[in-house]
Design an enzyme around this catalytic site. Structure first.
Site, PDB file in Angstrom:
ATOM      1  N   LYS A 196       0.867  -1.179   0.000  1.00  0.00           N
ATOM      2  CA  LYS A 196       0.000   0.000   0.000  1.00  0.00           C
ATOM      3  C   LYS A 196       0.904   1.229   0.000  1.00  0.00           C
ATOM      4  O   LYS A 196       1.906   1.257   0.724  1.00  0.00           O
ATOM      5  CB  LYS A 196      -0.886   0.016   1.251  1.00  0.00           C
ATOM      6  CG  LYS A 196      -1.882   1.172   1.278  1.00  0.00           C
ATOM      7  CD  LYS A 196      -2.648   1.209   2.605  1.00  0.00           C
ATOM      8  CE  LYS A 196      -3.734   2.285   2.581  1.00  0.00           C
ATOM      9  NZ  LYS A 196      -4.262   2.567   3.931  1.00  0.00           N
ATOM     10  N   HIS A 215      -6.455   2.332  14.586  1.00  0.00           N
ATOM     11  CA  HIS A 215      -6.826   0.974  14.188  1.00  0.00           C
ATOM     12  C   HIS A 215      -5.667   0.026  14.489  1.00  0.00           C
ATOM     13  O   HIS A 215      -4.531   0.466  14.688  1.00  0.00           O
ATOM     14  CB  HIS A 215      -7.142   0.913  12.689  1.00  0.00           C
ATOM     15  CG  HIS A 215      -5.949   1.171  11.812  1.00  0.00           C
ATOM     16  ND1 HIS A 215      -5.383   2.441  11.672  1.00  0.00           N
ATOM     17  CD2 HIS A 215      -5.175   0.341  11.068  1.00  0.00           C
ATOM     18  CE1 HIS A 215      -4.334   2.370  10.867  1.00  0.00           C
ATOM     19  NE2 HIS A 215      -4.175   1.105  10.496  1.00  0.00           N
ATOM     20  N   ASP A 217      -3.873  -3.353  12.516  1.00  0.00           N
ATOM     21  CA  ASP A 217      -3.874  -3.914  11.158  1.00  0.00           C
ATOM     22  C   ASP A 217      -4.502  -5.306  11.182  1.00  0.00           C
ATOM     23  O   ASP A 217      -4.210  -6.107  12.061  1.00  0.00           O
ATOM     24  CB  ASP A 217      -2.443  -4.009  10.622  1.00  0.00           C
ATOM     25  CG  ASP A 217      -1.844  -2.634  10.335  1.00  0.00           C
ATOM     26  OD1 ASP A 217      -2.605  -1.645  10.293  1.00  0.00           O
ATOM     27  OD2 ASP A 217      -0.607  -2.554  10.155  1.00  0.00           O
ATOM     28  N   HIS A 271      -2.643   2.090  16.319  1.00  0.00           N
ATOM     29  CA  HIS A 271      -1.872   3.224  15.783  1.00  0.00           C
ATOM     30  C   HIS A 271      -2.767   4.088  14.899  1.00  0.00           C
ATOM     31  O   HIS A 271      -3.874   3.689  14.523  1.00  0.00           O
ATOM     32  CB  HIS A 271      -0.646   2.727  15.011  1.00  0.00           C
ATOM     33  CG  HIS A 271      -0.975   1.816  13.866  1.00  0.00           C
ATOM     34  ND1 HIS A 271      -1.432   0.520  14.031  1.00  0.00           N
ATOM     35  CD2 HIS A 271      -0.934   2.002  12.513  1.00  0.00           C
ATOM     36  CE1 HIS A 271      -1.652  -0.036  12.851  1.00  0.00           C
ATOM     37  NE2 HIS A 271      -1.360   0.847  11.912  1.00  0.00           N
TER      38      HIS A 271
END
Length: 329
Positions: A196, A215, A217, A271
């Protein structure tokens, strides 16, 4: 990017980007003395020490930085250059790689990954595409411009795989397991490497918005290269703290699937990303994900009457669907 060109003349941003007060970086970032995210030197001749540091960081932080990892610095710089060149293209040229509206894939160019409970938007654009294994690569999402984009990403995929294999091995040994157990539990040689590129343009009101909201991962693990503009923040001891930029270092995030496999011994890191008033922040995470049909659950070696399973085994595609649509797991 399109919004930036219109709103940067004024000192405001559209309301859908303004976060609630309990999420605004100006109010919630901790400015006192803070510990640094652990930094682990892969050139340390004492491998047992590396394993101990990785295991401790994965238990206490869920994130660590790796230096002397073996990926050439000039390759990292070239990866960053071709990514930057793609985002500097005219909008219509980038739109060629847009995620098809009805597609079930996450791959492509866009600005919205999952649902936001408050209907808020992130101050960011991105490009997603798989870089390994060859069987799951779809080159329709790989930019043809700049012309070297494909070759650079192919070389980077090979280099990052070497680092990932070491990480899986050492994380596994750190749990008291055989070296291959954790990797096999996350999909083995079928693990998908999803690149990404995050693009966070300058923002007139960085105090009010976020590049990416908080969030963990959903991957097993994430290996990230940032540019020199700070922005990554980690939630530790009830504080949002800034990650220090170390040129050429890799940031390794423990993701949800390793937390599940380790039955909670290793923690997925919470994070978020802030943005800058004057500068563009960019980052290049590679998410290591099990194949969609692959079932991930707590490793049997880590479950016993004293440590019952904390998570339900689940196909990765079902886990992802629930997480992206904010549904209970």
């Amino acid at each position: 990017q399109a919004i930036v060109s219109s709103s940067l003349t004024e000192d405001n941003i559209p309301t859908e980007f303004i976060r609630p007060e309990d999420e605004q970086p100006a109010i919630t970032t901790f400015h006192g003395p803070i510990p640094d995210i652990p930094v682990i030197d892969f050139s340390d001749p004492d491998q047992d020490n590396i394993i101990r540091l990785i295991a401790n960081a994965s238990r206490d932080w869920g994130i660590f930085q790796v230096v002397n990892h073996g990926i050439p610095f000039d390759l990292i710089q070239t990866l960053q250059l071709v990514g930057k060149q793609f985002f500097n293209l005219p909008q219509e040229e980038k739109e060629v790689y847009a995620k098809p509206p009805s597609a079930h894939t996450i791959e492509g160019y866009g600005s919205k990954v999952g649902e936001d409970v408050n209907g808020k938007k992130n101050w960011s654009d991105y490009l997603f595409h798989r870089i390994w294994p060859a069987s799951c690569i779809n080159h329709q999402f790989w930019p043809k411009n700049p012309p070297s984009y494909r070759a650079v990403n192919e070389v980077y995929a090979q280099e990052v795989r070497k680092v990932v294999d070491k990480l899986f091995k050492w994380l596994s040994i750190g749990l008291g397991l055989e070296a291959d157990v954790l990797k096999e539990g996350a999909g083995g040689e079928e693990i998908e490497y999803l690149m990404k590129i995050n693009y966070y343009p300058p923002c007139p009101r960085p105090d009010l918005t976020l590049g990416v909201a908080s969030h963990t991962d959903l991957s097993a693990m994430t290996v990230l290269v940032p540019n020199e503009v700070p922005g990554l923040q980690v939630f530790k001891d009830d504080h949002w703290i800034d990650a220090k930029y170390i040129p050429g270092a890799l940031l390794v995030h423990i993701g949800d699937q390793i937390e599940i496999l380790s039955n909670g011994k290793y923690k997925a890191v919470l994070h978020r990303t802030t943005v800058d008033k004057k500068k563009t922040r960019m980052s290049w995470p590679v998410f290591l994900e099990p194949p969609g049909e692959f079932v991930v659950g707590p490793l049997p070696q880590l479950v016993d009457p004293q440590n019952p399973p904390k998570y339900k085994p689940k196909k990765f595609k079902d886990y992802s669907y629930c997480k992206l649509n904010k549904l209970p797991q």
